[in-house]
Design an enzyme around this catalytic site. Structure first.
Site, PDB file in Angstrom:
ATOM      1  N   CYS A   1       7.954  -2.930  -5.070  1.00  0.00           N
ATOM      2  CA  CYS A   1       7.461  -1.694  -5.693  1.00  0.00           C
ATOM      3  C   CYS A   1       6.690  -0.860  -4.673  1.00  0.00           C
ATOM      4  CB  CYS A   1       6.574  -2.015  -6.896  1.00  0.00           C
ATOM      5  SG  CYS A   1       7.462  -2.847  -8.232  1.00  0.00           S
ATOM      6  N   THR A   2       5.843  -1.525  -3.910  1.00  0.00           N
ATOM      7  CA  THR A   2       5.082  -0.818  -2.884  1.00  0.00           C
ATOM      8  C   THR A   2       6.026  -0.203  -1.857  1.00  0.00           C
ATOM      9  OG1 THR A   2       3.207  -2.307  -3.194  1.00  0.00           O
ATOM     10  CG2 THR A   2       3.283  -1.061  -1.129  1.00  0.00           C
TER      11      THR A   2
END
Length: 158
Positions: free
Chosen positions: A46-47
């Site tokens: 996600c990052t």
């Protein structure tokens, strides 16, 4: 069942990491919107996804990009601050919008029954609230085809 290209995008109001409301139909008056559903703040993929989008934000010109997860607005505020994301992060804390878009995992996702978690997904929505691009991934370790998202934004925003 996930929504697909050609469907009408369900309208919604969610709160962002600054606890400000975001209403899809209101925001579409300014141009297309890119919705990026992601499973969880501070997770590696996600990052990486949101960092990639933030670094290439100019390539989404003409569209407003927003991230959507079932994390609380307070967790999203810290996530945004730590990574300096240049776009809004929306909290779908009860998972209702994820369910409306067909991006919510079911109870079989993990032994922990994380059934309110959003699948990694990308939608491009035009001013008329039509979905012009839809991609819903079952594997949370994969990233959406961001080149296809950018290409669709270019076509819609033109």
């Amino acid at each position: 069942m996930p929504l697909s290209s050609g469907d009408t995008a369900p309208d919604f109001t969610l709160y962002d990491s600054d606890t400000q409301p975001f209403n899809l139909s209101d925001e579409l008056s300014d141009g297309p919107v890119v919705l990026l559903f992601f499973p969880g703040a501070f997770t590696s993929v996600c990052t990486n996804e949101l960092d990639t989008v933030g670094n290439d934000l100019g390539e989404y010109a003409g569209a407003q990009v927003v991230g959507v997860s079932t994390d609380s607005p307070f967790a999203l505020a810290e996530f945004k601050k730590v990574h300096d994301f240049p776009f809004r992060l929306l909290s779908d804390h009860d998972g209702s919008v994820s369910a409306d878009y067909g991006t919510k995992y079911d109870n079989d996702f993990t032994p922990m029954k994380l059934d309110r978690i959003a699948k990694r997904s990308a939608f491009v929505i035009d001013r008329d609230q039509n979905i012009r691009y839809a991609e819903v991934l079952d594997n949370a370790g994969e990233m959406p085809n961001l080149d296809a998202v950018k290409k669709t934004v270019g076509e819609v925003a033109a």
